[in-house]
Design an enzyme around this catalytic site. Sequence first.
Site, PDB file in Angstrom:
ATOM      1  N   LYS A   1       0.855  -1.187   0.000  1.00 43.08           N
ATOM      2  CA  LYS A   1       0.000   0.000   0.000  1.00 43.08           C
ATOM      3  C   LYS A   1       0.896   1.243   0.000  1.00 43.08           C
ATOM      4  CE  LYS A   1       0.316   1.634   4.475  1.00 43.08           C
ATOM      5  NZ  LYS A   1       0.526   3.020   4.912  1.00 43.08           N
TER       6      LYS A   1
ATOM      7  N   HIS B   1      -5.728   0.326   6.382  1.00 38.30           N
ATOM      8  CA  HIS B   1      -5.704  -0.395   7.653  1.00 38.30           C
ATOM      9  C   HIS B   1      -7.034  -0.329   8.400  1.00 38.30           C
ATOM     10  CE1 HIS B   1      -1.550  -0.825   6.863  1.00 38.30           C
ATOM     11  NE2 HIS B   1      -1.122   0.283   7.413  1.00 38.30           N
TER      12      HIS B   1
ATOM     13  N   HIS C   1      -0.377  -5.231   6.172  1.00 38.52           N
ATOM     14  CA  HIS C   1       0.227  -6.011   7.243  1.00 38.52           C
ATOM     15  C   HIS C   1      -0.643  -6.082   8.494  1.00 38.52           C
ATOM     16  CE1 HIS C   1       1.689  -1.949   8.401  1.00 38.52           C
ATOM     17  NE2 HIS C   1       1.690  -2.426   9.622  1.00 38.52           N
TER      18      HIS C   1
ATOM     19  N   ASP D   1      -2.979   7.369   4.201  1.00 32.63           N
ATOM     20  CA  ASP D   1      -1.915   6.501   4.691  1.00 32.63           C
ATOM     21  C   ASP D   1      -2.446   5.414   5.615  1.00 32.63           C
ATOM     22  OD1 ASP D   1       0.938   5.879   4.944  1.00 32.63           O
ATOM     23  OD2 ASP D   1       0.741   6.568   7.009  1.00 32.63           O
TER      24      ASP D   1
END
Length: 496
Positions: free
Chosen positions: A152, A244, A182, A239
């Site tokens: 990403k 996430h 992750h 970000d």
Amino acid sequence: MPAPSRPPACDIAVFGGTGDLAIRKLLPALYLSERAGQLASGTRVIAISRAGFDDVDYRVKVAGELPRFLPAGTFSPALLDTFVRRLHHVSVDVDGGPGSEPGWLDLAVALARSNRTRVFYLAAAPALYGPICAGLARHDLITDAARVVLEKPIGHDLASARKINDEVGAVFREDRIFRIDHYLGKESVQNLLVLRLTNALFESVWHCGAIDHVQITVSETLGVGGRADYYDRSGALRDMVQNHLVQLLCLVAMEPPEGADPESIRDAKLAVLQALRRFDAEHVRQTVVRGRYTAGALDGDSVPGYLEELGAHPSDTETFVALKAEVLTPRWVGTPFYLRTGKRLDRHAAEIVIEFRALTTGVFRGVSGTGPPPNRLIVTLQPDARVRLTVTTKEPGPGGVRLHTIPLDADLTGASEPRPADAYERLLSDVLRGDPTLFMRCDEVEAAWTWIDPIQDAWRGAGGSPHEYSAGSNGPAAATALLARDGRTWHQEPLS
């Protein structure tokens, strides 16, 4: 439980093999796989960069830097020596035009030594994903068993994400593309699904009738540091939230998948993304908070503000985002999901908090005046992996019934071997096995950007600057007010 079977020997080609991500995350994860006996004899790691290293130079570099990034108690000089013998380096300037052809030919020679599975890990700028894949195709380096791993962010908005997906998809089939996040490799994230779907205690109450709201928090104490140039083009929304936090939301909110196979799980996550209430400018103004840290103190040390770290030029980039999301499905009607993330906050933590509805009646309601507090299921991702359920009990001692809350606490890290796998270690192992369950599919990425883009558009249209918050605090006051308007508060662990 027996250790998982070892993947067959393969070639792992890491584009950006001398970069920060490779040295801090990928190579330590592969070293840990070596330690766990999960790298077959003959498996090679071929680093690709513009550096003029030969194999010896690269091995010396890695041997000198790798130990700093290994978990405590895992370093062994003998094991490191074994691991670095797997390492090779090929110099390729992937965006250098026609003059880069000799490097590509060197890579072709290096890979021609075997016809085993090839894993191409693109630890490079997203703008290079398409050109790298085109270069692999141009030099006939993609075998039937080849796979590509994309870090990403996949683009910076829906249009750029589609462009990357189209360029990579022109070379690799979708089932050969592994878009890595992750966070999905963390032990507690995977346990969240098992906890919910295999325990009647939770699955029977996993709905709006029993759950008041959900909080997802990822807080960092670090500033932008050496990533200032990248971060200023990205910001917290792109970000962290787009990938996430949204992925964590999907795992909490999805319907039970039809099966445990990869596509059933990814279909269930996609359905959540498609059911999220879409933002318009007014909705953004009311339910999204953006902030930016100023100078402050952390652990007794003075730290600069974001603009000071960035330098002289002005910026309206956010380092903090809090928002209220709504999943428009019968399971979640009336149950909001609050997401927040930020840098230079008072703690390093990532957690999911499921707050159940408080009892409004009961025999002990009069004991405390307001009744027992609501139960909370707290899934901690970092700094450790834990699951806690808060329950109300009687405070010990005579003199009547006094209520207090205690946690039922489960440590998911394990006190002994086998050591739980690092997130990147686990995900790389899945790539080598060809298991895409914990990776994002093309339509997931594009659906997430479809939801996020209107927030970016509204911020551009409204102008103005982010709310300021002091480094070392828990974020801007507007984030506290976001929940206060709904009669709720953020979960906050006491500082130790």
